[in-house]
Design an enzyme around this catalytic site. Sequence first.
Site, PDB file in Angstrom:
ATOM      1  N   ASP A   1     -17.657 -12.720   5.489  1.00 53.07           N
ATOM      2  CA  ASP A   1     -17.336 -12.060   4.225  1.00 53.07           C
ATOM      3  C   ASP A   1     -16.905 -13.074   3.174  1.00 53.07           C
ATOM      4  OD1 ASP A   1     -17.808  -9.862   5.766  1.00 53.07           O
ATOM      5  OD2 ASP A   1     -16.024  -8.774   5.170  1.00 53.07           O
TER       6      ASP A   1
ATOM      7  N   CYS B   1     -14.257 -12.500  12.518  1.00 57.46           N
ATOM      8  CA  CYS B   1     -14.254 -12.052  11.129  1.00 57.46           C
ATOM      9  C   CYS B   1     -14.184 -10.526  11.043  1.00 57.46           C
ATOM     10  CB  CYS B   1     -15.491 -12.601  10.413  1.00 57.46           C
ATOM     11  SG  CYS B   1     -15.390 -12.565   8.605  1.00 57.46           S
ATOM     12  N   ASP B   2     -14.061 -10.031   9.823  1.00 54.89           N
ATOM     13  CA  ASP B   2     -13.664  -8.646   9.547  1.00 54.89           C
ATOM     14  C   ASP B   2     -14.388  -7.580  10.364  1.00 54.89           C
ATOM     15  OD1 ASP B   2     -12.341 -10.105   7.662  1.00 54.89           O
ATOM     16  OD2 ASP B   2     -13.071  -8.992   5.933  1.00 54.89           O
ATOM     17  N   LYS B   3     -15.710  -7.492  10.239  1.00 52.21           N
ATOM     18  CA  LYS B   3     -16.452  -6.396  10.850  1.00 52.21           C
ATOM     19  C   LYS B   3     -16.671  -6.611  12.333  1.00 52.21           C
ATOM     20  CE  LYS B   3     -16.471  -5.241   6.622  1.00 52.21           C
ATOM     21  NZ  LYS B   3     -15.890  -6.491   6.139  1.00 52.21           N
TER      22      LYS B   3
ATOM     23  N   CYS C   1      -9.177 -15.466   7.864  1.00 52.75           N
ATOM     24  CA  CYS C   1      -8.425 -15.563   6.608  1.00 52.75           C
ATOM     25  C   CYS C   1      -6.985 -15.098   6.821  1.00 52.75           C
ATOM     26  CB  CYS C   1      -9.113 -14.742   5.535  1.00 52.75           C
ATOM     27  SG  CYS C   1     -10.799 -15.319   5.194  1.00 52.75           S
TER      28      CYS C   1
ATOM     29  N   SER D   1     -12.082  -5.982  -0.459  1.00 50.59           N
ATOM     30  CA  SER D   1     -11.644  -6.901   0.580  1.00 50.59           C
ATOM     31  C   SER D   1     -10.177  -6.654   0.876  1.00 50.59           C
ATOM     32  CB  SER D   1     -11.842  -8.337   0.101  1.00 50.59           C
ATOM     33  OG  SER D   1     -11.069  -9.235   0.855  1.00 50.59           O
TER      34      SER D   1
END
Length: 570
Positions: free
Chosen positions: A94, A135-137, A207, A485
């Site tokens: 992302d 990461c996010d997903k 992040c 985000s």
Amino acid sequence: MEFKYNGKVESIELNKYSKTLTQDPTQPATQAMYYGIGFKDEDFKKAQVGIVSMDWDGNPCNMHLGTLGSKIKNSVNQTDGLIGLQFHTIGVSDGIANGKLGMRYSLVSREVIADSIETNAGAEYYDAIVAVPGCDKNMPGSIIGMARLNRPSIMVYGGTIEHGEYKGEKLNIVSAFEALGQKITGNISDEDYHGVICNAIPGQGACGGMYTANTLAAAIETLGMSLPYSSSNPAVSQEKEDECDEIGLAIKNLLEKDIKPSDIMTKEAFENAITIVMVLGGSTNAVLHIIAMANAIGVEITQDDFQRISDVTPVLGDFKPSGKYMVEDLHKIGGVPAVLKYLLKEGKLHGDCLTVTGKTLAENVKTALDLDFESQDIMRPLENPIKATGHLQILYGNLAEGGSVAKISGKEGEFFKGTARVFDGEQHFIDGIESGRLHAGDVAVIRNIGPVGGPGMPEMLKPTSALIGAGLGKSCALITDGRFSGGTHGFVVGHIVPEAVEGGLIGLVEDDDIIEIDAVNNSISLKVADDEIARRRANYQKPAPKATRGVLAKFAKLTRPASEGCVTDL
């Protein structure tokens, strides 16, 4: 760590799935293939543990996951009766894709990850699954895939990154995004702009604020699908390595006791997950993904559950993007288990929910550190919250008949009435910032970027960061049928349902219309007369699809609206 289960234990075969292939005398070719990958005779009776990582070189969040996966495989192989088999699936960065058309693939990747875990493990008859996302997903994709299979499963989070630093100032990924707005308005030199870019990301890990990856990791640990401390152990730490070393015994315990995701992922467990999202000030994306994860296991969670819990749950964590601290700071004061211990003591969680340790949530955190509110201000006590109720609010109104998600930290106020400035897509908005089209008191409307219209419902981190960097973050609002985000902050409303291309009123908004956002009464309204709206609707022309082939087109055709988690398998 000690693993146990308090329920009734029956003798079961650990290899009850894989024996379909390894023990069937009519499958000689299958068994020959196993010898080809190095199986010994004794391996054919072992339970097979599929270890899936989203490892790839092109993302700091994921670049180390192969190493973690190998440590987990070693732990599994050293555990009597088990054999580990690694496989991989995809991911989208992302941080890299945000701001460009590639971001349309981000949410889609959640479904691809879930589908590929289900496909590989289903075809190969693995007895258990360990997922290693970064990461996010990656996280919701892993949980959805494991929920569909409903076999003993554990998620090992890749871990959070350390902060960057430039000229004595701590940096993170959002520092780089917000530097763009500063550059556009002339508030940062070229040298410092480059300095921020070069130093914001120091290496491995997700992040570092309470952005989407760390939010979901905390939610999933609280849900019970990760070992304690998984969400707050840094990516580069002895604690993360130790966690990987424990997985062999942990997954064997689940196999022996036949503890499956459906035993863990209950309605009460999801309520716990929502509570920790509110307490930590987590990402709006948690709404989308928790609904989708619950759907995968057959538990009904709706947007209204988020509002119900938000109404009685304060924000206690002072984390970026709206606060001061990073998740590495939370790790230093006891991590997520310390927070859970405090919330259990205050009666805010269901302590009797089963977890992947075989113990309850309350048992898991019994020996966690106690939060000391005198020596730190990373986490506040209930009597001195950052915000008395949750920061995630579900707004309804003529602009969002199916609901929308607002992220209101309280610092930007709880009411905004302003003049619409309409942008058909993200680049149109950036052009507007650069040309000075937005002014204090405006409501930026970014539309035609929903699940179908995007397609893929991209995040608007670049626009919100540009707004902050341009000095308009406290004087403008932004609404969209897209997403945000976890790094977004300001007066923002996303996930608007119905989206523009599905007949939503957001598609009929014009410049200079008045929009009212009320986070106290949970409403979002376009102040335009009904006859004028009817006139606009009669003249409306739906935009042509932006994708007619490939995975984006498939997603647009199959997806449910944001209020239903954008799931694609209903």
